[in-house]
Design an enzyme around this catalytic site. Structure first.
Site, PDB file in Angstrom:
ATOM      1  N   GLY A 163       0.793  -1.223   0.000  1.00  0.00           N
ATOM      2  CA  GLY A 163       0.000   0.000   0.000  1.00  0.00           C
ATOM      3  C   GLY A 163       0.825   1.273   0.000  1.00  0.00           C
ATOM      4  O   GLY A 163       0.458   2.263  -0.638  1.00  0.00           O
ATOM      5  N   ASN A 164       1.984   1.258   0.705  1.00  0.00           N
ATOM      6  CA  ASN A 164       2.775   2.485   0.786  1.00  0.00           C
ATOM      7  C   ASN A 164       3.393   2.865  -0.560  1.00  0.00           C
ATOM      8  O   ASN A 164       3.820   3.995  -0.757  1.00  0.00           O
ATOM      9  CB  ASN A 164       3.872   2.370   1.865  1.00  0.00           C
ATOM     10  CG  ASN A 164       4.874   1.287   1.546  1.00  0.00           C
ATOM     11  OD1 ASN A 164       4.518   0.261   0.981  1.00  0.00           O
ATOM     12  ND2 ASN A 164       6.122   1.512   1.893  1.00  0.00           N
ATOM     13  N   LYS A 205     -10.645 -10.413   3.812  1.00  0.00           N
ATOM     14  CA  LYS A 205      -9.750  -9.454   3.157  1.00  0.00           C
ATOM     15  C   LYS A 205     -10.198  -8.024   3.436  1.00  0.00           C
ATOM     16  O   LYS A 205     -11.266  -7.596   2.972  1.00  0.00           O
ATOM     17  CB  LYS A 205      -9.741  -9.720   1.649  1.00  0.00           C
ATOM     18  CG  LYS A 205      -8.859  -8.795   0.863  1.00  0.00           C
ATOM     19  CD  LYS A 205      -7.420  -9.167   1.014  1.00  0.00           C
ATOM     20  CE  LYS A 205      -6.486  -8.100   0.524  1.00  0.00           C
ATOM     21  NZ  LYS A 205      -5.165  -8.217   1.111  1.00  0.00           N
ATOM     22  N   LYS A 223      -2.804 -10.017  -2.817  1.00  0.00           N
ATOM     23  CA  LYS A 223      -1.811  -9.752  -3.868  1.00  0.00           C
ATOM     24  C   LYS A 223      -0.472 -10.448  -3.596  1.00  0.00           C
ATOM     25  O   LYS A 223       0.276 -10.730  -4.541  1.00  0.00           O
ATOM     26  CB  LYS A 223      -1.609  -8.253  -4.085  1.00  0.00           C
ATOM     27  CG  LYS A 223      -1.009  -7.509  -2.910  1.00  0.00           C
ATOM     28  CD  LYS A 223       0.421  -7.128  -3.111  1.00  0.00           C
ATOM     29  CE  LYS A 223       1.015  -6.397  -1.947  1.00  0.00           C
ATOM     30  NZ  LYS A 223       0.447  -6.428  -0.626  1.00  0.00           N
ATOM     31  N   LYS A 259       2.301 -12.320   3.627  1.00  0.00           N
ATOM     32  CA  LYS A 259       3.620 -12.081   3.018  1.00  0.00           C
ATOM     33  C   LYS A 259       4.566 -13.230   3.363  1.00  0.00           C
ATOM     34  O   LYS A 259       5.278 -13.750   2.499  1.00  0.00           O
ATOM     35  CB  LYS A 259       4.224 -10.760   3.504  1.00  0.00           C
ATOM     36  CG  LYS A 259       3.398  -9.572   3.073  1.00  0.00           C
ATOM     37  CD  LYS A 259       3.996  -8.269   3.552  1.00  0.00           C
ATOM     38  CE  LYS A 259       2.956  -7.173   3.509  1.00  0.00           C
ATOM     39  NZ  LYS A 259       2.116  -7.102   2.323  1.00  0.00           N
TER      40      LYS A 259
HETATM   41  N1  LIG Z   1       5.829  -9.590  12.633  1.00  0.00           N
HETATM   42  C1  LIG Z   1       5.811  -8.477  11.910  1.00  0.00           C
HETATM   43  N2  LIG Z   1       6.957  -7.978  11.411  1.00  0.00           N
HETATM   44  C2  LIG Z   1       6.953  -6.851  10.681  1.00  0.00           C
HETATM   45  N3  LIG Z   1       5.840  -6.153  10.373  1.00  0.00           N
HETATM   46  C3  LIG Z   1       4.669  -6.611  10.845  1.00  0.00           C
HETATM   47  C4  LIG Z   1       4.602  -7.786  11.624  1.00  0.00           C
HETATM   48  N4  LIG Z   1       3.294  -8.024  11.951  1.00  0.00           N
HETATM   49  C5  LIG Z   1       2.591  -7.031  11.392  1.00  0.00           C
HETATM   50  N5  LIG Z   1       3.398  -6.167  10.722  1.00  0.00           N
HETATM   51  C6  LIG Z   1       2.879  -5.001   9.999  1.00  0.00           C
HETATM   52  O1  LIG Z   1       2.532  -5.443   8.707  1.00  0.00           O
HETATM   53  C7  LIG Z   1       2.691  -4.347   7.819  1.00  0.00           C
HETATM   54  C8  LIG Z   1       2.683  -4.859   6.394  1.00  0.00           C
HETATM   55  O2  LIG Z   1       1.365  -5.241   6.077  1.00  0.00           O
HETATM   56  P1  LIG Z   1       0.419  -4.305   5.180  1.00  0.00           P
HETATM   57  O3  LIG Z   1       0.565  -2.870   5.584  1.00  0.00           O
HETATM   58  O4  LIG Z   1      -0.930  -4.906   5.204  1.00  0.00           O
HETATM   59  O5  LIG Z   1       1.084  -4.582   3.811  1.00  0.00           O
HETATM   60  P2  LIG Z   1       1.133  -3.862   2.383  1.00  0.00           P
HETATM   61  O6  LIG Z   1       2.474  -3.190   2.334  1.00  0.00           O
HETATM   62  O7  LIG Z   1       1.025  -5.022   1.435  1.00  0.00           O
HETATM   63  O8  LIG Z   1      -0.016  -2.897   2.275  1.00  0.00           O
HETATM   64  C9  LIG Z   1       3.985  -3.735   8.266  1.00  0.00           C
HETATM   65  O9  LIG Z   1       4.136  -2.411   7.826  1.00  0.00           O
HETATM   66  C10 LIG Z   1       3.851  -3.831   9.803  1.00  0.00           C
HETATM   67  O10 LIG Z   1       3.237  -2.667  10.303  1.00  0.00           O
HETATM   68  N1  LIG Z   2      -5.448  -7.212  -3.115  1.00  0.00           N
HETATM   69  C1  LIG Z   2      -4.612  -6.948  -2.071  1.00  0.00           C
HETATM   70  O1  LIG Z   2      -3.998  -7.824  -1.449  1.00  0.00           O
HETATM   71  O2  LIG Z   2      -4.511  -5.596  -1.754  1.00  0.00           O
HETATM   72  P1  LIG Z   2      -3.739  -4.950  -0.507  1.00  0.00           P
HETATM   73  O3  LIG Z   2      -2.326  -5.443  -0.588  1.00  0.00           O
HETATM   74  O4  LIG Z   2      -3.846  -3.465  -0.700  1.00  0.00           O
HETATM   75  O5  LIG Z   2      -4.435  -5.445   0.727  1.00  0.00           O
END
Ligand SMILES: Nc1ncnc2c1ncn2[C@@H]1O[C@H](COP(=O)(O)OP(=O)(O)O)[C@@H](O)[C@H]1O
Ligand SMILES: NC(=O)OP(=O)(O)O
Length: 312
Positions: free
Chosen positions: A11-12, A127, A212, A274
């Site tokens: 997302g970032n 989700k 994703k 992930k």
């Molecule tokens: N064990 C962990 N180690 C590192 N990050 C973690 C952990 N558990 C949760 N997180 C969080 O998960 C986030 C990543 O997930 P998310 O923001 O949903 O992913 P995306 O980058 O795909 O949008 C990290 O930025 C962190 O805040």
């Molecule tokens: N489709 C999907 O996994 O989107 P995000 O990573 O934004 O949750």
């Protein structure tokens, strides 16, 4: 020697709204161009959680104004999210490549991903999509709109929708041909448009949003990639995340990952998919490596300087 790499953008890398997206994709493009410049073949997948929720809401608002309008199916909302994110990303990336004197083409492939209509995930929405809400706001949406809602990894409440497992990438041959012809391909955006295979080659859109990270893993396996790089908002995976005894991990084996998953170290819907995707990729063929790191650290990560490396 150049590697074959699939990148999953979190997302970032995209921001939460259009102005943020315009700025974010410029920075994201620098990280991707670094890899192309280093001689790697790159395919890019990205998330769409905030965006697909926004699109769904926009059409729901339109339907309230115009009762004869059709409710927009979630699969179509995913397709739209792939379109506008891909549009911004491919333009920003092409510009960055040209600025560096690199001539690779960049193309977004609207990608469908087959799911099983009997996947139990259709009965258990998990989700998170759309904007974050307070618990009270989320409960109001559940009452008024029938949304399923859940708390998202300590960050607030969100709508949740079904997220079945990705089984096959419909446009794989096209994606592979473009990649082999030295193009950077943006594919499987938002986990891919979820479709169910029916008789007579018909693909029926499904009301779901595929994860994703899991779709990127599938794409990476099918493109016979050497590396799956999952770029997110943390430099490394941690155990005891956000606790006083937090420990960042440089490496992770599938066995260690399974132990930590059993301990509940990775938040469902954020770090857990992930790590699961990384383990699946590392175990899929000897020599394959998955890397989880920060967007800006992608190149350092490949060079072994940072990130969490998942290998057998
Ligand atoms: N064990 C962990 N180690 C590192 N990050 C973690 C952990 N558990 C949760 N997180 C969080 O998960 C986030 C990543 O997930 P998310 O923001 O949903 O992913 P995306 O980058 O795909 O949008 C990290 O930025 C962190 O805040
Ligand atoms: N489709 C999907 O996994 O989107 P995000 O990573 O934004 O949750």
């Amino acid at each position: 020697m150049g590697k074959r790499i699939v990148i999953a953008l979190g997302g970032n890398a995209l921001g939460k709204n259009l102005p943020e997206q315009m700025l974010a994709v410029k920075e994201t493009s620098k990280a991707i161009a670094d890899l192309v410049e280093a001689g790697h073949t790159v395919a890019v997948a990205h998330g769409n959680g905030p965006q697909v929720g926004m699109i769904q809401n926009a059409f729901a608002a339109y339907c309230r104004q115009e009762p004869s309008a059709d409710v927009m199916p979630l699969s179509m909302c995913v397709a739209m999210s792939q379109g506008y994110i891909g549009y911004d990303l491919q333009n920003a990336l092409k510009e960055e490549l040209l600025n560096r004197g690199l001539q690779q083409g960049v193309a977004t492939v609207l990608t469908q991903v087959v799911v099983d209509g009997n996947d139990p995930a259709f009965q258990h929405p998990t989700k998170p999509i759309g904007a974050f809400m307070t618990k009270e706001e989320a409960e109001q949406m559940a009452r008024e709109k029938g949304w399923h809602i859940a708390e998202d990894a300590g960050r607030g409440w969100r709508q949740v929708v079904a997220s079945p497992k990705p089984l096959a990438v419909v446009e794989l041959t096209t994606i592979r041909a473009l990649a082999e012809a030295d193009n950077v391909v943006i594919a499987c955006g938002g986990g891919g448009i979820p479709v169910i295979a029916t008789d007579n080659h018909h693909l029926k859109g499904a009301a779901a949003v595929i994860d994703k990270d899991l779709a990127s893993e599938l794409l990476a396996e099918h493109l016979d990639a050497d590396m799956l790089i999952i770029l997110t908002a943390v430099e490394k995976v941690a155990v005891n995340f956000n606790k006083p005894n937090q420990k960042w991990l440089d490496t992770l084996t599938p066995e260690e990952a399974r132990t930590y998953i059993g301990e509940g170290q990775f938040a469902p819907g954020s770090m857990l998919p992930k790590v699961e995707a990384a383990v699946k990729f590392a175990e899929s063929k000897p020599g394959r490596t998955a890397l989880i790191t920060l967007l800006e650290k992608a190149r350092d990560g490949i060079d072994g300087k940072t990130g969490t490396r998942v290998t057998c």
